[in-house]
Motif scaffolding. Structure first.
Motif: not given
Length: 125
Positions: A4-24, A119-125
Motif C-alpha cells: 500500500l502506498v499513500e500519496s497526496g500529503g503536503g502543506l496546506v492552509q487552514a480551510g484548504g483541501s487535499l486528496r490522499l491516495s492509497c494505491a494497492a 504521508t504527512q499532512v500539515t495544516v497551517s493556521s
C-alpha cells in the motif's frame, strides 16, 4: 507481495483541501476493507475513515465527518481520502490499511492486516 502506498500529503492552509491516495498492489481492492488512519505527534493513532468494498459502505470518525470523504476508484486499485475544510488539528501522518475480513467497515486498527508507510499532512493556521 501486498503493498500500500499513500500519496497526496503536503502543506496546506487552514480551510484548504487535499486528496490522499492509497494505491494497492499484490491484491485487488474490490473485495476488501480499506481504512484511513492518522497519528499526530504525542497522540494515539486514530481511525478516521473506512470503506467496505463489498457494499461500498463507509464510516467516519466524528472529528472528520462531513469534511472528509473516502471513495474507491472504479478504474484502478486505489482508494482516496478527500479532505476539505482542513484544520490545524488535522495535521498528522496519514496511513491507509487493508483488512481481509469483509464483515463491515472498521476504524479499529488491530482489525487491519497490512499498512502503508504514511504521508504527512500539515495544516497551517
Amino acid at each position: 507481495e501486498v503493498q500500500l502506498v499513500e500519496s497526496g500529503g503536503g502543506l496546506v492552509q487552514a480551510g484548504g483541501s487535499l486528496r490522499l491516495s492509497c494505491a494497492a498492489s499484490g491484491f485487488t481492492m474490490n473485495t476488501v476493507n480499506i481504512g484511513w488512519f492518522r497519528r499526530a505527534p504525542g497522540k494515539e493513532r486514530e481511525g478516521i475513515a473506512c470503506i467496505s468494498r463489498g457494499d461500498d459502505s463507509t464510516g467516519y470518525a466524528d472529528a472528520v465527518k462531513d469534511r472528509f470523504t473516502i471513495a474507491a476508484s472504479n478504474a484502478g486499485n486505489t482508494v482516496y481520502l478527500q479532505m476539505n475544510s482542513l484544520k490545524p488539528e488535522d495535521s498528522a501522518i496519514y496511513y491507509c490499511a487493508v483488512r481481509w475480513d469483509r464483515t463491515g467497515c472498521s476504524r479499529y486498527a488491530p482489525d487491519y492486516n497490512h499498512w502503508g508507510q504514511g504521508t504527512q499532512v500539515t495544516v497551517s493556521s
